[in-house]
Write an enzyme that holds these catalytic residues in place. Sequence first.
Site, PDB file in Angstrom:
ATOM      1  CE1 TYR A  54      22.737  -2.231  12.680  1.00  0.00           C
ATOM      2  CE2 TYR A  54      21.429  -1.606  10.761  1.00  0.00           C
ATOM      3  CZ  TYR A  54      21.506  -2.148  12.027  1.00  0.00           C
ATOM      4  OH  TYR A  54      20.371  -2.614  12.639  1.00  0.00           O
ATOM      5  CD  GLN A  87       7.465  -2.044   7.765  1.00  0.00           C
ATOM      6  OE1 GLN A  87       7.529  -2.778   8.759  1.00  0.00           O
ATOM      7  NE2 GLN A  87       6.874  -2.407   6.636  1.00  0.00           N
ATOM      8  CG  ASP A  90      16.299   1.017   0.714  1.00  0.00           C
ATOM      9  OD1 ASP A  90      15.812  -0.127   0.716  1.00  0.00           O
ATOM     10  OD2 ASP A  90      15.675   2.016   0.309  1.00  0.00           O
ATOM     11  CG  HIS A 105      11.895   0.556  11.113  1.00  0.00           C
ATOM     12  ND1 HIS A 105      11.513  -0.621  10.514  1.00  0.00           N
ATOM     13  CD2 HIS A 105      10.907   0.860  11.992  1.00  0.00           C
ATOM     14  CE1 HIS A 105      10.365  -1.031  11.046  1.00  0.00           C
ATOM     15  NE2 HIS A 105       9.970  -0.140  11.934  1.00  0.00           N
ATOM     16  N   GLY A 171       5.445  -4.875  -0.367  1.00  0.00           N
ATOM     17  CA  GLY A 171       6.647  -5.630   0.020  1.00  0.00           C
ATOM     18  C   GLY A 171       6.949  -5.624   1.495  1.00  0.00           C
ATOM     19  CB  SER A 173       6.354 -10.061   6.393  1.00  0.00           C
ATOM     20  OG  SER A 173       7.098  -9.374   7.405  1.00  0.00           O
ATOM     21  CD  GLU A 199      -3.201 -14.987  -0.592  1.00  0.00           C
ATOM     22  OE1 GLU A 199      -2.974 -15.510  -1.692  1.00  0.00           O
ATOM     23  OE2 GLU A 199      -4.154 -14.248  -0.382  1.00  0.00           O
ATOM     24  CB  ALA A 213       7.603  -4.428  -5.770  1.00  0.00           C
TER      25      ALA A 213
END
Length: 229
Positions: A54, A87, A90, A105, A171, A173, A199, A213
């Site tokens: 981290y 999610q 940053d 998160h 952005g 999945s 996709e 993006a």
Amino acid sequence: MLKKAVILTGAGISAESGLRTFRDAGGLWEGHNVYDVATPEAWQRNPVLVQQFYNERRKSVREAAPNDAHRALVKLEQGYDVTIITQNIDDLHERAGSSTIVHLHGIITKSQSNNNPNLTYDIEGWELKMGDLCDQGSQLRPHVVWFGEAVPMIEKAAEICYTADIFIVIGTSLQVYPAAGLIDLVPKNALKFIVDLNETSVPGDVERIIEPASLGVPKLVARLLNTGA
Ligand code: APR
């Protein structure tokens, strides 16, 4: 009364800021086994490795900057009541200037007491070390939700999704729950969009914008501000 625009973002919105995603080729999990660096078991087994993982990511975040996608979401606030559910750990949405952000998160710029997750602290610089203690004397760990841990903000995020007039996915999945399930909570008559380089599997009534993006989000924001959809 402004219409509510709810935005769900994932690692892909920060990719063009130089931060690696998780599941793309060369992604973060390519270099590490999730179970070695991002689970409570990993923290018990080898806390120094977890802190190092981290610390490296925190350093990259400190060196990164928001991109045109983050900035476009700030501009969207001129015509909509915008809430960002991210999610990402940053702080690029914060640094771009977004007003309302829910971190599902956690956020890498904060630490939390090992014994009391509600006791959080800002991390100056980029390093958190073993021996850095909270006010109550227990070890500080990254303020991040690890795999297998509860997602405390999910109820708040769900409530926000119930009220969305517009829902934009950027952005991600959509492979990690409960975040990926939020799209199912959005009212059927809400306008839904996904901006992604690739996709991704989404329900049929979602408009796909298959672009990076930093190009797709500003164009979508301009359209929404012009049409007042
Ligand atoms: N522009 C738009 N989309 C992009 C770009 C880009 N420049 N680059 C990558 N993407 C897309 C990918 O096509 C993919 O759909 O971003 C998504 C990244 O997916 P993941 O790497 O799985 O990241 P994410 O969906 O945020 O992961 C969710 O999983 O590992 C955990 O806790 C971690 O928050 C993370 C969660």
